[in-house]
Design a protein around this motif. Structure first.
Motif, PDB file in Angstrom:
ATOM      1  N   MET A   1       0.598  -1.237   0.133  1.00 38.43           N
ATOM      2  CA  MET A   1       0.011   0.082  -0.083  1.00 38.43           C
ATOM      3  C   MET A   1       1.026   1.175   0.110  1.00 38.43           C
ATOM      4  SD  MET A   1      -2.870   1.224   2.684  1.00 38.43           S
ATOM      5  CE  MET A   1      -3.983   2.704   2.642  1.00 38.43           C
ATOM      6  N   THR A   2       0.593   2.154  -0.842  1.00 33.12           N
ATOM      7  CA  THR A   2       1.368   3.500  -0.878  1.00 33.12           C
ATOM      8  C   THR A   2       1.204   4.344   0.268  1.00 33.12           C
ATOM      9  OG1 THR A   2       1.029   3.399  -3.310  1.00 33.12           O
ATOM     10  CG2 THR A   2       1.637   5.420  -2.327  1.00 33.12           C
ATOM     11  N   GLN A   3       2.292   4.606   0.875  1.00 32.03           N
ATOM     12  CA  GLN A   3       2.382   5.581   1.843  1.00 32.03           C
ATOM     13  C   GLN A   3       1.893   6.969   1.445  1.00 32.03           C
ATOM     14  OE1 GLN A   3       6.246   5.738   3.718  1.00 32.03           O
ATOM     15  NE2 GLN A   3       5.391   4.748   5.294  1.00 32.03           N
ATOM     16  N   SER A   4       1.065   7.798   2.521  1.00 27.45           N
ATOM     17  CA  SER A   4       0.891   9.124   2.204  1.00 27.45           C
ATOM     18  C   SER A   4       2.057   9.982   2.288  1.00 27.45           C
ATOM     19  CB  SER A   4      -0.482   9.407   3.365  1.00 27.45           C
ATOM     20  OG  SER A   4       0.684   9.672   4.377  1.00 27.45           O
ATOM     21  N   LEU A 249      -2.870  21.922   5.963  1.00 31.01           N
ATOM     22  CA  LEU A 249      -1.976  21.444   4.806  1.00 31.01           C
ATOM     23  C   LEU A 249      -1.530  20.139   5.298  1.00 31.01           C
ATOM     24  CD1 LEU A 249       0.214  24.395   4.198  1.00 31.01           C
ATOM     25  CD2 LEU A 249      -1.899  23.658   2.684  1.00 31.01           C
ATOM     26  N   LEU A 250      -1.422  19.396   6.677  1.00 23.92           N
ATOM     27  CA  LEU A 250      -1.166  18.406   6.963  1.00 23.92           C
ATOM     28  C   LEU A 250      -2.286  17.450   6.626  1.00 23.92           C
ATOM     29  CD1 LEU A 250      -0.104  18.940  10.938  1.00 23.92           C
ATOM     30  CD2 LEU A 250       1.293  18.283   9.118  1.00 23.92           C
ATOM     31  N   ALA A 251      -3.658  17.971   6.807  1.00 21.55           N
ATOM     32  CA  ALA A 251      -4.878  17.060   5.956  1.00 21.55           C
ATOM     33  C   ALA A 251      -4.434  16.997   4.522  1.00 21.55           C
ATOM     34  CB  ALA A 251      -6.099  17.722   6.380  1.00 21.55           C
ATOM     35  N   GLU A 252      -4.059  17.708   3.849  1.00 19.12           N
ATOM     36  CA  GLU A 252      -3.879  17.602   2.363  1.00 19.12           C
ATOM     37  C   GLU A 252      -2.896  16.530   2.203  1.00 19.12           C
ATOM     38  OE1 GLU A 252      -3.708  20.773  -0.466  1.00 19.12           O
ATOM     39  OE2 GLU A 252      -4.687  22.235   1.035  1.00 19.12           O
ATOM     40  N   LEU A 253      -1.722  16.644   3.014  1.00 21.30           N
ATOM     41  CA  LEU A 253      -0.523  15.635   2.886  1.00 21.30           C
ATOM     42  C   LEU A 253      -1.048  14.373   3.228  1.00 21.30           C
ATOM     43  CD1 LEU A 253       2.176  17.945   3.989  1.00 21.30           C
ATOM     44  CD2 LEU A 253       2.228  17.259   2.039  1.00 21.30           C
ATOM     45  N   GLN A 254      -1.869  14.406   4.243  1.00 26.48           N
ATOM     46  CA  GLN A 254      -2.258  12.929   4.477  1.00 26.48           C
ATOM     47  C   GLN A 254      -3.004  12.170   3.419  1.00 26.48           C
ATOM     48  OE1 GLN A 254      -5.217  12.577   8.032  1.00 26.48           O
ATOM     49  NE2 GLN A 254      -3.405  11.560   9.086  1.00 26.48           N
ATOM     50  N   GLN A 255      -4.052  12.898   2.682  1.00 29.84           N
ATOM     51  CA  GLN A 255      -4.566  12.540   1.550  1.00 29.84           C
ATOM     52  C   GLN A 255      -3.774  12.353   0.100  1.00 29.84           C
ATOM     53  OE1 GLN A 255      -7.834  11.298   1.990  1.00 29.84           O
ATOM     54  NE2 GLN A 255      -7.557  11.981   4.190  1.00 29.84           N
TER      55      GLN A 255
END
Length: 329
Positions: A1-4, A249-255
């Motif tokens: 599975m690809t990491q975020s 931005l943390l939320a965007e990076l997580q997605q």
């Protein structure tokens, strides 16, 4: 599975939450966290933090303060209380800012830093978990130099260029926070440019310049990129010592699922240490800062903005506890 993208970034950079939002910090679980007067003011207006405000006010009042001094002391207590709550959620350090109104007063900055640390100690917080955050004026840098000599670690903020970074390194500062997004905003307005590709982004390039200067001269001061406008800016500095990132931005990076590529590495730089840089005098620092319109304007506007945020928090406290009539002349 690809990491975020966020998890990949954490493998190459220390990720720090740029927030006083306790729920966001609990969600993203960064190693460290940073606060500033604007973030504290925003957090203080959240209903769930009402108890912290009331406790801070009552503590200040119980210590015999009144009037404006009561409000100012309550703000310091509240700032520390947020720091204490943040430290319950993270393993690392929290940055706590000295009143920006003291930015051009070395002695007052030192005194306020020690007051904040004393407050933390009343809550059982060890000194090594606190970074005292100070604006990177010449006077602020000299205050940090004195504090660092006593083992008090500092984070120099509102940093917009190499002269500030060099003076901080010579002062033995623990960490600096160069601002990426504010530099970009300034150049977009000054040059009437809508967009810069990330490899030409003025804010990203400024941090890269500082990073290479530090690593090539074996400077131990840590670099923490701050004030991001997009995840592209964040990823453009992957590999920087630390990056402090807002919750959105943390939320965007997580997605995000893209592959994150290291952009900064000290392996090559450390192998070519120079140690050839002449020390900056106050006159040199002042001249270089004045000749950089972007840096000088953003430093002052940043200080003014933090002062305004603290004044807004002061107004909030006065209104919350009915002090307006008591304080008015």
């Amino acid at each position: 599975m690809t990491q975020s993208a966020l998890n990949q970034l954490k493998n190459m950079t220390t990720v720090v939450a740029d927030s006083s939002d306790l729920a966001a910090i609990e969600k993203f679980r960064p190693l460290d966290a940073t606060t500033n007067p604007s973030l504290i003011t925003a957090a203080a207006q959240q209903t769930e933090n009402k108890v912290l405000i009331e406790d801070a006010f009552q503590q200040a009042k119980s210590e015999g303060y009144s009037g404006d001094v009561l409000v100012e002391h309550a703000i310091d207590i509240l700032t520390v209380k947020f720091g204490v709550e943040i430290l319950k959620l993270i393993k690392g350090r929290v940055s706590t800012e000295v009143d920006a109104a003291l930015s051009y007063d070395t002695d007052a900055t030192i005194a306020k830093a020690k007051e904040l640390l004393a407050l933390y100690q009343t809550y059982g917080i060890e000194q090594n978990r606190i970074l005292i955050k100070i604006a990177a004026t010449w006077q602020g840098i000299q205050a940090a130099k004195a504090l660092e000599a006593e083992g008090i670690h500092c984070n120099l903020t509102l940093l917009f260029g190499l002269p500030q970074a060099q003076a901080c390194a010579e002062a033995g500062v623990t960490l600096i926070s160069p601002f990426v997004g504010r530099i970009l905003d300034w150049y977009k307005k000054a040059e009437k440019v809508e967009h810069y590709p990330i490899d030409k982004d003025p804010g990203v390039l400024s941090v890269k310049q500082i990073y290479h200067f530090y690593k090539q001269n074996c400077i131990k001061t840590e670099i923490m990129g701050a004030s991001f406008r997009s995840i592209e800016q964040v990823l453009g500095l992957a590999g920087c010592d630390l990056l402090t990132i807002a919750p959105n931005l943390l939320a965007e990076l997580q997605q995000d699922q893209r592959e994150v590529v290291t952009q900064l590495s000290d392996d090559h730089a450390q192998a070519h240490c120079q140690h050839t840089v002449a020390a900056l005098s106050k006159a040199d620092f002042t001249e270089q800062l004045q000749h950089d319109l972007m840096a000088s304007q953003l430093l002052q506007s940043g200080i003014d903005g933090f002062i305004k945020a603290r004044e807004q928090l002061s107004t909030l406290l006065r209104q919350s506890f009915g002090l307006d009539a008591e304080i008015q002349p």
